[in-house]
Every structure is written in structure tokens, then in C-alpha cells.
Design an enzyme around this catalytic site. Structure first.
Site, PDB file in Angstrom:
ATOM      1  CE  LYS A 264      -3.007   2.729   3.102  1.00  0.00           C
ATOM      2  NZ  LYS A 264      -3.827   2.774   4.331  1.00  0.00           N
ATOM      3  CG  ASP A 269      -5.366   8.059   4.585  1.00  0.00           C
ATOM      4  OD1 ASP A 269      -6.315   8.647   4.020  1.00  0.00           O
ATOM      5  OD2 ASP A 269      -5.521   7.069   5.335  1.00  0.00           O
ATOM      6  CE  LYS A 276      -6.297   8.947   8.050  1.00  0.00           C
ATOM      7  NZ  LYS A 276      -6.902   7.909   8.881  1.00  0.00           N
ATOM      8  CG  ASP A 287      -1.718   5.449   4.935  1.00  0.00           C
ATOM      9  OD1 ASP A 287      -1.550   4.409   5.603  1.00  0.00           O
ATOM     10  OD2 ASP A 287      -2.811   5.770   4.434  1.00  0.00           O
ATOM     11  CD  GLU A 348      -6.533   5.272   2.616  1.00  0.00           C
ATOM     12  OE1 GLU A 348      -7.469   5.333   3.435  1.00  0.00           O
ATOM     13  OE2 GLU A 348      -5.349   5.103   2.965  1.00  0.00           O
ATOM     14  NE  ARG A 350     -10.507  -1.138   4.400  1.00  0.00           N
ATOM     15  CZ  ARG A 350     -11.068  -1.288   5.596  1.00  0.00           C
ATOM     16  NH1 ARG A 350     -12.203  -1.940   5.748  1.00  0.00           N
ATOM     17  NH2 ARG A 350     -10.463  -0.806   6.684  1.00  0.00           N
TER      18      ARG A 350
HETATM   19  N1  BES Z   1      -3.970   4.861   6.965  1.00  0.00           N
HETATM   20  C1  BES Z   1      -5.022   4.547   7.839  1.00  0.00           C
HETATM   21  C2  BES Z   1      -4.621   3.578   8.963  1.00  0.00           C
HETATM   22  C3  BES Z   1      -3.565   4.060   9.909  1.00  0.00           C
HETATM   23  C4  BES Z   1      -3.902   4.604  11.125  1.00  0.00           C
HETATM   24  C5  BES Z   1      -2.227   3.909   9.601  1.00  0.00           C
HETATM   25  C6  BES Z   1      -2.926   4.995  12.011  1.00  0.00           C
HETATM   26  C7  BES Z   1      -1.248   4.313  10.480  1.00  0.00           C
HETATM   27  C8  BES Z   1      -1.599   4.846  11.697  1.00  0.00           C
HETATM   28  C9  BES Z   1      -6.183   3.912   7.067  1.00  0.00           C
HETATM   29  O1  BES Z   1      -6.306   4.289   5.746  1.00  0.00           O
HETATM   30  C10 BES Z   1      -7.442   4.319   7.755  1.00  0.00           C
HETATM   31  O2  BES Z   1      -7.709   5.482   7.788  1.00  0.00           O
HETATM   32  N2  BES Z   1      -8.161   3.355   8.289  1.00  0.00           N
HETATM   33  C11 BES Z   1      -9.359   3.614   8.986  1.00  0.00           C
HETATM   34  C12 BES Z   1     -10.373   2.565   8.570  1.00  0.00           C
HETATM   35  C13 BES Z   1     -11.765   2.875   8.972  1.00  0.00           C
HETATM   36  C14 BES Z   1     -12.270   4.086   8.224  1.00  0.00           C
HETATM   37  C15 BES Z   1     -12.628   1.676   8.671  1.00  0.00           C
HETATM   38  C16 BES Z   1      -9.049   3.524  10.479  1.00  0.00           C
HETATM   39  O3  BES Z   1      -8.174   2.749  10.873  1.00  0.00           O
HETATM   40  O4  BES Z   1      -9.655   4.261  11.243  1.00  0.00           O
HETATM   41 ZN    ZN Z   2      -4.527   4.899   4.816  1.00  0.00          ZN
HETATM   42 ZN    ZN Z   3      -7.445   6.090   5.496  1.00  0.00          ZN
END
Ligand code: BES
Ligand code: ZN
Ligand code: ZN
Length: 499
Positions: A264, A269, A276, A287, A348, A350
Site C-alpha cells: 500500500k 492519507d 481525518k 501511509d 482507502e 484496501r
Molecule cells: N492509513 C489509515 C490507517 C492508519 C492509522 C495507519 C494509524 C497508520 C496509523 C487507514 O487508511 C485508515 O484510515 N483506516 C481507517 C479505517 C476505517 C475508516 C474503517 C481507520 O483505521 O480508522
Molecule cells: Zn490509509
Molecule cells: Zn485512510
């Protein structure tokens, strides 16, 4: 820093590092140095709380009777509990301490130490590897570099029985460190400098090592039908890219099915329209850590001419909110043909991985696929910042990965996949939705990916969200990008898939 291995006499200049087991049990050289200094080492030990515990260092400055600047007593703990990674950590700590003090040379004396089946020459290469790993520093954007003026640790010498075999072993480890540093550098780069195009351009550096590099641009991405990946980058002014790296080192030639590593690479992000919160958003420059690890792994494998065929495939995109960004509620048709209702644009990673996973399986028919991604915040809740989560449809490969992780101290822990989680992705409007709800967030993310694994292709997903970046110094890495995964996968390949 210059690393060397010798089997003759001990240096009379710079720092000497000698070992002590728990209970202040001196190695033979420590004993001998104690005698020639009129008992200075024992007196030092007695006037401190130093007991030879693993990881403890005690410095005896300018001991009389020796022309060396200092003697460092390095605690090894109990021999029965000693691991090769403890020896690497020792190298890292010694480097860090002595570099900070302005020392110029250091000699480590192994005294015939053995750990399991590793002799003192193997350990000599690993103590050096630990020191080497600790030398990486992200200072690209510091205009006044401290190290320009300060004196540097110039030579790191290890005394061992077989200097020639130590050097040979170290040469491979140096290639691994090249890969680790490549990953750390990519992950550390700020998102205004590292975006899909500039990230992809970095892969070109691997061509010099014999890696074939193909970069797909946005037109090729959409022509191929990678709409899930494309949708993630739609809100960004930067074009998305897919990078394919091929290393063919198998003795059987290019015909042998490759191992595939998929990363990925979300270079930033923001969450997209599902934006966010501002606090901590800067962390989302890392990310792209999964892709960064795949780049570093390819560098390590090609660098040491690994006897295996490998393909690295990375999806690179920037997730931004904008008038042309994807919306929550959009339905996209992925490369596989399966449709996805995007209910949260922050899930995103996934989407990016789905298309690259499908494409990689179709094009390369790999014998196994391992994907790496900073995929979920939930994995940090579950496992914290030291152990990565793995998910797999294959017990053997998970066990191999777990063993490799324990061997190099990049640990992984397997979490379950099951139909009861998979069905949380079922969707009224499309084949699936891209979020599964609050519960088991890392598992539903993995279940989503598994929907893109065809015909039971052996597959492991590694969620590195908690381990790609560290806010604390570690023995072999300063705080910042860790390079987690390069050593793990290099070892996994070396132990199980090289001819
Ligand atoms: N890039 C993030 C996950 C992440 C969080 C990486 C903290 C490194 C540190 C990912 O794209 C994300 O935002 N995931 C969400 C998923 C949710 C919306 C189902 C998450 O983990 O909150
Ligand atoms: Zn992400
Ligand atoms: Zn994300």
C-alpha cells in the site's frame, strides 16, 4: 563508517568492547584487561550497579596501563538466553553511545562466543550489522548538518576466529541494511516531496541492481480497469501510479513462479471526504509504508542476488478531499469485476490493494502473495507498536513468517479470518462495502482483501500501521521510520524459498 574483521591482536587505540555475563562473569579478554589495568575493570563494576545484565553497558574511561581511550563492558546476561538479535542490539547501542561521545574507533572482542549454532565469526558480522543499522539518520532537509563538524566514529573492528567468513556474512547483511535504509528514507520523506510520481521514480534506482521496473500511469491504470485504486487518487492533483518490480534470481530462470509482495503506497492519507481530524494528520505521510517496505525488500534481495524470483507490486495514490474526490456512497467496479460501495473514503488502503492484488495474481500467477500495509488504526489498539498483525489463508506460511519475525526481532502475531467477519462486508447496493463497522476493524479490513485472493492462492496480509514508525529510539534504529518488514521478509525468503 568502516567495518573490519580481524583475528590477530587487539587494538591499542580507541575503545575496546569486551563482554560480561550475568553475575559479573568476565570474558577471558575482560579478565586479562582487568589484570593489565591493576583491577580497574572490577573496581568499576563494583562501584556501579552493573551486573552484566543483557543490554547493559559500563564504560571505564582511560584505564591506566592501557593506551585505549576506554573499555566498555557489555552485559550479555545468561548465555542460555542470549539471542543473535541481542548481539545486534549491542552493536547498535555501542555505536550510538560512542558516536555521541566523539570516539573515532571501536574494537569489539568476541572471545569465541557462540549463540546456538552461530559461531563468533557469525556473531561478529551481526554485531557490526546492529551498529550499521543504527547509523541511519534522516537529515536530508537539515541545512546545517551536525555531523559535518563533529568528529565521526570512523572504524568499527571486530576480533573473531575467522575474519574471512565474518566479512563474507557481513557483505550480505550490508545489502539488507541498504534495503532497510531505502525504506526508512522513503517513509521519512515529506509528502510534498514524495508523491506517486516521485515515489515511482525511486524504483528506477533498482534497475542498476538488475531489477526490471514497470510504472503504470493513470491512463494505463484506468484502461486496465483498476477503478478502485484510481478512485482513491481522484481528489489529488497528483497522478496515481502502479509500480511493478521484478527480480529473477532463481537458478531455474524466469520460468519459475515468483513470490509476490504487494504494498500500500498512499503517499498521504487525509481520509478524503471522510476527512481525518487535524491532530496527528502529519503521521499519514507514512501511509506509504507498505510500498516503502516492498521497495526496500527488492533492494535487499537484488543487492544480495537472492536465488529466487520475486515480484514487488505497489499501488501509489494520494488520498485528498476535493471537488473531484470520490464520495461516500460511490460504487466502483474493481479490476476483478467485483463492485464496491465506498462508505468511508478513509478506508482507502484496501481499495488500492484490491486492484494490485488482483492484477498481480492474474499477471504473475505467483506461488504466494504477501501484502504489507499501514491499513488500520485498530491494529495499534490490538497489538501496539512493537508487533505487526498478520492474517492468512495458509498455516505453513504464517508459521514461516512468525519464525522469521522471531529470528530478526520484527515480530508478527496472527489474527483470525472467518466467515462471521467476512459477512460484515456484505452490501445491499454492491458486491461489498469497504467498511465492516466498529468491531474487529483490522480483521474486516483483512477479510476485504481476502475477497480479492483467487483460487486459494497462498496469501498473507501484514498490517504494519503500528510498527512502520516509532516515536522512541530503539537499539538498531533512531526514532522515526523503522524499515520494519525488510529484515523479516528477507529472512523469510532466505530461510524458505532460496535454492
Ligand atoms: N492509513 C489509515 C490507517 C492508519 C492509522 C495507519 C494509524 C497508520 C496509523 C487507514 O487508511 C485508515 O484510515 N483506516 C481507517 C479505517 C476505517 C475508516 C474503517 C481507520 O483505521 O480508522
Ligand atoms: Zn490509509
Ligand atoms: Zn485512510
Amino acid at each position: 563508517m568502516n567495518f573490519s574483521f580481524v583475528s590477530d591482536e587487539i587494538s591499542t587505540s580507541g575503545a575496546l568492547v569486551v563482554t560480561v555475563f550475568e553475575g559479573s562473569e568476565f570474558s577471558s579478554t575482560a579478565e586479562r584487561l582487568d589484570k593489565s589495568t591493576g583491577g580497574a575493570l572490577r573496581r568499576g563494576v563494583e562501584s556501579n550497579r552493573f551486573k552484566g545484565k543483557s543490554g547493559d553497558l559500563l564504560e571505564i574511561l582511560a584505564p591506566s596501563g592501557l593506551s585505549n581511550t576506554r573499555v566498555i563492558l557489555a552485559g550479555l546476561g545468561k548465555l542460555s538466553e542470549l539471542k543473535i538479535t541481542d548481539i545486534e542490539n549491542l552493536g547498535g547501542k555501542v555505536y550510538k553511545d560512542l558516536a555521541a561521545k566523539g570516539e573515532k574507533e571501536v574494537s569489539v572482542i568476541m572471545d569465541g562466543l557462540k549463540v546456538g549454532s552461530s559461531d563468533d565469526s557469525t556473531l561478529a558480522s551481526h554485531v557490526s550489522f546492529g551498529a550499521l543499522l543504527r547509523t541511519y539518520k534522516f537529515d536530508t532537509y537539515k541545512t546545517a548538518k551536525k555531523s559535518d563538524n563533529a568528529s565521526k566514529l570512523e572504524s568499527f573492528t571486530v576480533n573473531c576466529t575467522d575474519a574471512v567468513s565474518a566479512k563474507a556474512c557481513f557483505e550480505d547483511l550490508e545489502k539488507v541494511s541498504d534495503g532497510v535504509f531505502f525504506t526508512r528514507q522513503l517513509v521519512s520523506e515529506p509528502p510534498n516531496r514524495l508523491y506517486p510520481e516521485t515515489f515511482a521514480a525511486q524504483a528506477k534506482e533498482l534497475e542498476a541492481l538488475g531489477v526490471k521496473v514497470t510504472v503504470l500511469n493513470e491512463k494505463e491504470i484506468t484502461d486496465l480497469g483498476m477503478n478502485a485504486l484510481y478512485a482513491v487518487g481522484m481528489g489529488s492533483d497528483k497522478e496515481s501510479k502502479v509500480v511493478i518490480m521484478e527480480w529473477n534470481g532463481a537458478p531455474g530462470g524466469a520460468e519459475e513462479k515468483p513470490l509476490a509482495f504487494v504494498g500500500k503506497g498512499v503517499t498521504f492519507d487525509t481520509g478524503g471526504i471522510s476527512l481525518k481530524p487535524a491532530a496527528g494528520m502529519e503521521d499519514m505521510k507514512f501511509d506509504m509504508g507498505g510500498a516503502g517496505t516492498v521497495f526496500g525488500l527488492m533492494k535487499a534481495l537484488a543487492g544480495r542476488k537472492a536465488k529466487v524470483n520475486v515480484v514487488g507490486a505497489c499501488g501509489l495514490a494520494e488520498n485528498m478531499p476535493a471537488g473531484n474526490a470520490q464520495r461516500p456512497g460511490d460504487i466502483v467496479t474493481s479490476y476483478s469485476g467485483k463492485t464496491i460501495e465506498v462508505l468511508n473514503t478513509d478506508a482507502e488502503g484496501r481499495l488500492v490493494l484490491a486492484d494490485v492484488l488482483s492484477y498481480t495474481q492474474e499477471k504473475f500467477k505467483p506461488r504466494l502473495v504477501i501484502d504489507l500495509a499501514t491499513l488500520t488504526g485498530a491494529i495499534i489498539v490490538a497489538l501496539g507498536n512493537d508487533i505487526a498483525g498478520i492474517f492468512s489463508n495458509n498455516d505453513k506460511i504464517s508459521d514461516q513468517l512468525t519464525a522469521a519475525g522471531n529470528a530478526v526481532d520484527e515480530r508478527v502475531w496472527r489474527l483470525p479470518l472467518a466467515d462471521c467477519y467476512d459477512k460484515l462486508l456484505d452490501c445491499d447496493a454492491a458486491d461489498m462495502k469497504n467498511i465492516g463497522g466498529r468491531a474487529a476493524g483490522s480483521i474486516t479490513a483483512a477479510q476485504f482483501l481476502q475477497r480479492f485472493i483467487e483460487n486459494g492462492t497462498p496469501w498473507v496480509h501484514i498490517d504494519i500501521a503500528g510498527v512502520a514508525w516509532s516515536t522512541k529510539d530503539k537499539p538498531t534504529a533512531a526514532k522515526g521510520a523503522t524499515g520494519f518488514g525488510v529484515r523479516l521478509l528477507d529472512r523469510f525468503v532466505a530461510d524458505n524459498y532460496e535454492a
